[in-house]
Design a protein around this motif. Structure first.
Motif, PDB file in Angstrom:
ATOM      1  N   PRO A  52      -3.666  24.317 -41.202  1.00  0.00           N
ATOM      2  CA  PRO A  52      -5.276  24.508 -40.931  1.00  0.00           C
ATOM      3  C   PRO A  52      -5.766  24.799 -42.086  1.00  0.00           C
ATOM      4  O   PRO A  52      -5.588  25.125 -43.163  1.00  0.00           O
ATOM      5  CB  PRO A  52      -5.110  26.075 -40.190  1.00  0.00           C
ATOM      6  CG  PRO A  52      -3.771  26.427 -40.739  1.00  0.00           C
ATOM      7  CD  PRO A  52      -2.998  25.377 -41.027  1.00  0.00           C
ATOM      8  N   LEU A  53      -7.247  24.546 -41.986  1.00  0.00           N
ATOM      9  CA  LEU A  53      -8.276  24.864 -43.270  1.00  0.00           C
ATOM     10  C   LEU A  53      -8.219  26.292 -43.591  1.00  0.00           C
ATOM     11  O   LEU A  53      -8.323  27.182 -42.939  1.00  0.00           O
ATOM     12  CB  LEU A  53      -9.621  24.143 -42.768  1.00  0.00           C
ATOM     13  CG  LEU A  53      -9.751  22.762 -42.838  1.00  0.00           C
ATOM     14  CD1 LEU A  53     -10.966  22.337 -42.059  1.00  0.00           C
ATOM     15  CD2 LEU A  53      -9.508  21.892 -43.955  1.00  0.00           C
ATOM     16  N   VAL A  68      -9.726  29.497 -45.197  1.00  0.00           N
ATOM     17  CA  VAL A  68     -11.306  30.103 -44.993  1.00  0.00           C
ATOM     18  C   VAL A  68     -11.956  29.768 -46.102  1.00  0.00           C
ATOM     19  O   VAL A  68     -13.168  29.723 -46.081  1.00  0.00           O
ATOM     20  CB  VAL A  68     -10.926  31.632 -44.717  1.00  0.00           C
ATOM     21  CG1 VAL A  68     -12.273  32.186 -44.558  1.00  0.00           C
ATOM     22  CG2 VAL A  68     -10.114  32.001 -43.359  1.00  0.00           C
ATOM     23  N   LEU A 125     -12.144  27.284 -48.091  1.00  0.00           N
ATOM     24  CA  LEU A 125     -12.768  25.852 -47.933  1.00  0.00           C
ATOM     25  C   LEU A 125     -13.787  25.767 -46.995  1.00  0.00           C
ATOM     26  O   LEU A 125     -14.802  25.043 -47.248  1.00  0.00           O
ATOM     27  CB  LEU A 125     -11.559  25.048 -47.621  1.00  0.00           C
ATOM     28  CG  LEU A 125     -11.883  23.282 -47.616  1.00  0.00           C
ATOM     29  CD1 LEU A 125     -12.586  22.967 -48.809  1.00  0.00           C
ATOM     30  CD2 LEU A 125     -10.729  22.641 -47.007  1.00  0.00           C
ATOM     31  N   ILE A 126     -13.614  26.687 -45.789  1.00  0.00           N
ATOM     32  CA  ILE A 126     -14.711  26.699 -44.864  1.00  0.00           C
ATOM     33  C   ILE A 126     -15.872  27.227 -45.410  1.00  0.00           C
ATOM     34  O   ILE A 126     -17.094  26.674 -45.237  1.00  0.00           O
ATOM     35  CB  ILE A 126     -14.114  27.249 -43.292  1.00  0.00           C
ATOM     36  CG1 ILE A 126     -13.224  26.188 -43.001  1.00  0.00           C
ATOM     37  CG2 ILE A 126     -15.427  27.496 -42.657  1.00  0.00           C
ATOM     38  CD1 ILE A 126     -12.644  27.114 -41.707  1.00  0.00           C
ATOM     39  N   PHE A 127     -15.879  28.346 -46.215  1.00  0.00           N
ATOM     40  CA  PHE A 127     -16.866  28.756 -46.829  1.00  0.00           C
ATOM     41  C   PHE A 127     -17.569  28.179 -47.769  1.00  0.00           C
ATOM     42  O   PHE A 127     -18.737  28.219 -47.874  1.00  0.00           O
ATOM     43  CB  PHE A 127     -16.333  30.448 -47.357  1.00  0.00           C
ATOM     44  CG  PHE A 127     -17.581  31.203 -48.139  1.00  0.00           C
ATOM     45  CD1 PHE A 127     -18.437  31.800 -47.190  1.00  0.00           C
ATOM     46  CD2 PHE A 127     -17.486  31.389 -49.555  1.00  0.00           C
ATOM     47  CE1 PHE A 127     -19.383  32.508 -47.794  1.00  0.00           C
ATOM     48  CE2 PHE A 127     -18.602  31.892 -50.089  1.00  0.00           C
ATOM     49  CZ  PHE A 127     -19.464  32.846 -49.131  1.00  0.00           C
ATOM     50  N   CYS A 186     -17.884  24.777 -47.760  1.00  0.00           N
ATOM     51  CA  CYS A 186     -18.437  24.004 -47.162  1.00  0.00           C
ATOM     52  C   CYS A 186     -19.831  24.499 -46.423  1.00  0.00           C
ATOM     53  O   CYS A 186     -20.955  23.814 -46.728  1.00  0.00           O
ATOM     54  CB  CYS A 186     -17.866  23.557 -45.895  1.00  0.00           C
ATOM     55  SG  CYS A 186     -16.532  22.354 -46.505  1.00  0.00           S
ATOM     56  N   LEU A 187     -19.974  25.794 -46.152  1.00  0.00           N
ATOM     57  CA  LEU A 187     -21.142  26.180 -45.574  1.00  0.00           C
ATOM     58  C   LEU A 187     -22.103  26.427 -46.714  1.00  0.00           C
ATOM     59  O   LEU A 187     -23.217  26.383 -46.415  1.00  0.00           O
ATOM     60  CB  LEU A 187     -20.744  27.531 -44.885  1.00  0.00           C
ATOM     61  CG  LEU A 187     -20.119  27.479 -43.447  1.00  0.00           C
ATOM     62  CD1 LEU A 187     -19.453  28.767 -42.933  1.00  0.00           C
ATOM     63  CD2 LEU A 187     -20.868  26.795 -42.409  1.00  0.00           C
TER      64      LEU A 187
END
Length: 140
Positions: free
Chosen positions: A118-119, A121, A123-125, A127-128
């Protein structure tokens, strides 16, 4: 038959209500016909068992209701018949087979098979943040 079922259901419900009100000393609040049926019930109760007296009184109330609802002649028998014995078709409970355990992956090495990671957290932050900054830059 529909009238007969309604009359039987109503007779059973009303008789149970009348009987309960008589136990709670509310006999005087009942209509005259209900008091008459309960007096007949008490007379039957002296000669027979409670179950037989109850069924006989319900049958009398049922006949009266059947005629009142527009039924003609003798009311049909609507009491439930004893069910026929059913063949046992129940299967025994079996515990489901255990599911295989999930495999763990560490980097390029996998243990027990390939599985996607799973990605994270962070990395998701990131990207945002990039999307937010690019929108702000675009609007200026």
């Amino acid at each position: 038959m529909l009238i007969a079922r309604r009359a039987d259901t109503r007779a059973r419900a009303d008789f149970a209500t009348w009987k309960m009100m008589a136990k709670l000393n509310g006999l005087s609040a009942l209509p005259a016909d209900a008091q008459g049926f309960l007096a007949g019930y008490k007379n039957l109760l002296e000669r027979t068992s409670e179950a037989e007296a109850t069924e006989a009184c319900i049958a009398e109330v049922y006949k009266a209701y059947y005629l009142e609802m527009g039924g003609g002649g003798n009311p049909p028998d609507v009491r439930p018949r004893p069910a026929e014995p059913v063949a046992d078709n129940v299967t025994a409970f079996r515990r489901p087979a255990p599911k295989p355990k999930k495999t763990r992956t560490f980097g390029a090495a996998t243990f027990g098979g390939a599985q996607k990671r799973p990605l994270p957290v962070a990395l998701i932050f990131a990207c945002l943040v990039v999307v937010y900054v690019s929108i702000q830059y675009y609007w200026r």
